[in-house]
Design an enzyme around this catalytic site. Structure first.
Site, PDB file in Angstrom:
ATOM      1  N   GLN A 138      13.896   3.055   9.639  1.00 41.69           N
ATOM      2  CA  GLN A 138      14.379   2.773  11.000  1.00 41.69           C
ATOM      3  C   GLN A 138      15.631   1.906  10.960  1.00 41.69           C
ATOM      4  O   GLN A 138      15.738   1.008  10.133  1.00 41.69           O
ATOM      5  CB  GLN A 138      13.309   2.047  11.799  1.00 41.69           C
ATOM      6  CG  GLN A 138      12.078   2.879  12.087  1.00 41.69           C
ATOM      7  CD  GLN A 138      10.825   2.027  12.023  1.00 41.69           C
ATOM      8  OE1 GLN A 138      10.787   0.952  12.592  1.00 41.69           O
ATOM      9  NE2 GLN A 138       9.822   2.497  11.307  1.00 41.69           N
TER      10      GLN A 138
HETATM   11  N1  LIG Z   1       4.550  18.723   8.609  1.00 39.95           N
HETATM   12  C1  LIG Z   1       4.812  17.621   7.920  1.00 39.95           C
HETATM   13  N2  LIG Z   1       4.814  16.428   8.537  1.00 39.95           N
HETATM   14  C2  LIG Z   1       5.103  15.333   7.815  1.00 39.95           C
HETATM   15  C3  LIG Z   1       5.385  15.398   6.427  1.00 39.95           C
HETATM   16  N3  LIG Z   1       5.649  14.142   5.979  1.00 39.95           N
HETATM   17  C4  LIG Z   1       5.511  13.330   7.040  1.00 39.95           C
HETATM   18  N4  LIG Z   1       5.178  14.030   8.149  1.00 39.95           N
HETATM   19  C5  LIG Z   1       4.953  13.507   9.507  1.00 39.95           C
HETATM   20  O1  LIG Z   1       6.176  12.977   9.989  1.00 39.95           O
HETATM   21  C6  LIG Z   1       5.931  11.841  10.811  1.00 39.95           C
HETATM   22  C7  LIG Z   1       6.750  10.662  10.332  1.00 39.95           C
HETATM   23  O2  LIG Z   1       6.246  10.261   9.084  1.00 39.95           O
HETATM   24  P1  LIG Z   1       6.508   8.843   8.508  1.00 39.95           P
HETATM   25  O3  LIG Z   1       5.959   8.824   7.132  1.00 39.95           O
HETATM   26  O4  LIG Z   1       6.064   7.797   9.458  1.00 39.95           O
HETATM   27  O5  LIG Z   1       8.087   8.812   8.482  1.00 39.95           O
HETATM   28  P2  LIG Z   1       9.000   7.864   7.686  1.00 39.95           P
HETATM   29  O6  LIG Z   1      10.294   8.569   7.542  1.00 39.95           O
HETATM   30  O7  LIG Z   1       8.310   7.402   6.436  1.00 39.95           O
HETATM   31  O8  LIG Z   1       9.174   6.649   8.623  1.00 39.95           O
HETATM   32  P3  LIG Z   1      10.052   5.409   8.303  1.00 39.95           P
HETATM   33  O9  LIG Z   1       9.897   5.105   6.857  1.00 39.95           O
HETATM   34  O10 LIG Z   1       9.505   4.348   9.191  1.00 39.95           O
HETATM   35  O11 LIG Z   1      11.445   5.815   8.641  1.00 39.95           O
HETATM   36  C8  LIG Z   1       4.429  11.592  10.762  1.00 39.95           C
HETATM   37  O12 LIG Z   1       3.872  12.186  11.912  1.00 39.95           O
HETATM   38  C9  LIG Z   1       3.985  12.351   9.525  1.00 39.95           C
HETATM   39  O13 LIG Z   1       2.672  12.813   9.627  1.00 39.95           O
HETATM   40  C10 LIG Z   1       5.387  16.683   5.783  1.00 39.95           C
HETATM   41  O14 LIG Z   1       5.642  16.879   4.607  1.00 39.95           O
HETATM   42  N5  LIG Z   1       5.093  17.757   6.599  1.00 39.95           N
END
Ligand SMILES: Nc1nc2c(ncn2[C@@H]2O[C@H](COP(=O)(O)OP(=O)(O)OP(=O)(O)O)[C@@H](O)[C@H]2O)c(=O)[nH]1
Length: 139
Positions: free
Chosen positions: A24
């Site tokens: 973020q």
């Molecule tokens: N379909 C799908 N959804 C995913 C995958 N990886 C993460 N998500 C979804 O994407 C959304 C965001 O995931 P996060 O892991 O919170 O994202 P992030 O990029 O790590 O967030 P920050 O580190 O805070 O930027 C969540 O709803 C997860 O379930 C994936 O490989 N496939």
């Protein structure tokens, strides 16, 4: 007459210290607290979010300018490959202009899905081997 080459396989165990630093905007300034003694970077891209790719490219370019990360191996995970319409790793590589990265940087892009687990082992395996080969070369 023949020669028998004996080959030994050593089980190598590595310990990884991994920090998951949030992407973020408001917390990106904290990334710098993790630059010291970082051997590898894992840059996770949401392959289904074309709109954020330009921002993603800008942040990655900035990160790679950091002197303390100049020797770090870079694994780019093109995540969410399980979603229909996700860009392929090749397409992501093009947008991020990876081919024109600093020639001294060790990098690899890997398609993956955090949902299915596809690509994760392969990606981390590359990263660990790459770091290990650099470290042993320096020994
Ligand atoms: N379909 C799908 N959804 C995913 C995958 N990886 C993460 N998500 C979804 O994407 C959304 C965001 O995931 P996060 O892991 O919170 O994202 P992030 O990029 O790590 O967030 P920050 O580190 O805070 O930027 C969540 O709803 C997860 O379930 C994936 O490989 N496939």
């Amino acid at each position: 007459m023949g020669v028998i080459l004996s080959c030994s396989h050593y089980l190598q165990i590595y310990t990884l210290n991994i920090w998951d630093v949030g992407g973020q905007r408001t917390i990106r300034s904290y990334w710098r607290n993790y630059y010291e003694q970082t051997d590898g970077l894992v840059w996770v891209v949401d392959s289904s979010d074309l709109r954020r790719l330009e921002d993603c490219k800008m942040e990655l370019d900035n990160l790679l300018k950091e002197e303390r990360l100049s020797g770090a191996s870079l694994l780019i995970l093109a995540n969410k490959q399980d979603l229909k319409g996700a860009l392929t790793p090749e397409e992501i590589a093009k947008v991020l202009n990876l081919e024109n990265m600093d020639k001294t940087r060790h990098w690899k892009i890997m398609g993956c899905s955090a949902y299915t687990g596809e690509g994760l082992l392969e990606g981390f395996d590359w990263l660990v081997q790459d770091i290990a080969s650099r470290i042993y070369m320096l020994d």
